[in-house]
Design a protein around this motif. Sequence first.
Motif, PDB file in Angstrom:
ATOM      1  N   UNK A  26       0.839  -1.056   0.350  1.00  0.00           N
ATOM      2  CA  UNK A  26       0.070   0.082   0.011  1.00  0.00           C
ATOM      3  C   UNK A  26       0.715   1.333  -0.186  1.00  0.00           C
ATOM      4  N   UNK A  27       1.869   1.169   0.679  1.00  0.00           N
ATOM      5  CA  UNK A  27       2.492   2.705   0.737  1.00  0.00           C
ATOM      6  C   UNK A  27       3.485   2.806  -1.084  1.00  0.00           C
ATOM      7  N   UNK A  28       3.701   1.830  -1.410  1.00  0.00           N
ATOM      8  CA  UNK A  28       4.583   1.150  -2.878  1.00  0.00           C
ATOM      9  C   UNK A  28       3.436   2.319  -3.597  1.00  0.00           C
ATOM     10  N   UNK A  29       2.797   1.653  -3.540  1.00  0.00           N
ATOM     11  CA  UNK A  29       1.349   1.976  -4.438  1.00  0.00           C
ATOM     12  C   UNK A  29       1.264   3.381  -4.713  1.00  0.00           C
ATOM     13  N   UNK A  30       1.481   4.058  -3.242  1.00  0.00           N
ATOM     14  CA  UNK A  30       1.061   5.090  -2.646  1.00  0.00           C
ATOM     15  C   UNK A  30       1.834   6.418  -3.149  1.00  0.00           C
ATOM     16  N   UNK A  31       3.069   5.776  -4.032  1.00  0.00           N
ATOM     17  CA  UNK A  31       4.181   6.140  -3.576  1.00  0.00           C
ATOM     18  C   UNK A  31       4.200   6.199  -4.954  1.00  0.00           C
ATOM     19  N   UNK A  32       4.205   5.533  -5.797  1.00  0.00           N
ATOM     20  CA  UNK A  32       3.300   5.408  -7.616  1.00  0.00           C
ATOM     21  C   UNK A  32       2.396   6.637  -7.635  1.00  0.00           C
ATOM     22  N   UNK A  33       1.567   6.120  -6.654  1.00  0.00           N
ATOM     23  CA  UNK A  33       0.426   7.253  -7.326  1.00  0.00           C
ATOM     24  C   UNK A  33       0.942   8.443  -7.486  1.00  0.00           C
ATOM     25  N   UNK A  34       1.561   9.224  -6.349  1.00  0.00           N
ATOM     26  CA  UNK A  34       1.612  10.665  -6.142  1.00  0.00           C
ATOM     27  C   UNK A  34       2.928  11.414  -7.028  1.00  0.00           C
ATOM     28  N   UNK A  35       3.597  10.326  -7.973  1.00  0.00           N
ATOM     29  CA  UNK A  35       4.419  10.719  -8.826  1.00  0.00           C
ATOM     30  C   UNK A  35       3.287  10.934  -9.974  1.00  0.00           C
ATOM     31  N   UNK A  36       2.521   9.866 -10.077  1.00  0.00           N
ATOM     32  CA  UNK A  36       2.360   9.723 -11.443  1.00  0.00           C
ATOM     33  C   UNK A  36       1.331  10.760 -11.957  1.00  0.00           C
ATOM     34  N   UNK A  37       0.480  12.073 -10.349  1.00  0.00           N
ATOM     35  CA  UNK A  37      -0.087  12.729 -10.865  1.00  0.00           C
ATOM     36  C   UNK A  37       0.827  14.281 -10.361  1.00  0.00           C
ATOM     37  N   UNK A  38       1.748  14.063 -10.267  1.00  0.00           N
ATOM     38  CA  UNK A  38       2.957  15.301 -10.385  1.00  0.00           C
ATOM     39  C   UNK A  38       3.596  15.816  -9.044  1.00  0.00           C
ATOM     40  N   UNK A  39       3.163  14.868  -8.199  1.00  0.00           N
ATOM     41  CA  UNK A  39       3.836  15.673  -6.814  1.00  0.00           C
ATOM     42  C   UNK A  39       5.130  15.687  -6.284  1.00  0.00           C
TER      43      UNK A  39
END
Length: 236
Positions: A77-90
């Motif tokens: 879940x932590x790794x998935x959130x990391x990828x999600x944040x990168x995907x949307x420009x954070x």
Amino acid sequence: MLTHHLFVNTYVRTVSCGLLLCLVMSAIIDNAELVSTSCGRQTYNFMGTISSANNIAPIGTIWQALIVGTLGLRLFGGYYMYLYLLQYGDPRSLGLLVMVVNAVETVSLGFIAIIPSKSHLGAHSVAFSFFAVAAFLNQSCRLMHFKECSEFSQELGVAYRKLRRIFLIGSLLLLVTLSTATAHFAFCTSGAYSMFAMFEYMYVIYGNIYFHAKAFTSVTELNAYVLKSSPRHCVR
């Protein structure tokens, strides 16, 4: 089909039922061991912590297996959130911070489950302190992103408000948990240990496990929704 709603309910209920089963079995097998603490006969307690059950066979093994079984899901879940944040420009730093504090929280939880609180109180307390601080930072970072995204649409706003409510109630439960723990371990206040155990259960189940399960499914739901509209909606 395993929907997001069904996943959250199944995951949280499985851990909750496992916790309740371990407590009931521990009380039946050796209730005196379950409620005994370093304060000895100075205090009266009607409920013990699940950590005390580590000394009661086979309950300790069952509980440890249940917790260890969830650690992989937490790390994912932590790794998935990391990828999600990168995907949307954070910023990359926010994604890395979320992944690191999530790993610290997860590892600390593993130590809490493995280290008996009665025989190794110092080490157990240190592990719980790391867990509490990392959990607070982890949830705060995730809410920062969800808050920004909530301005984009009503759907994202609903997800943010739900997580914010869980976070606020969970933080209050954590504060009460730490207060009752201090009342018992520092002053041996009668009944404080049982209150500590009760609020600890509520925090772990609602303020922590439920938050992470809801945050994970919210991310997947936001992914599905955003990709249909504007994949760069959360760019700072």
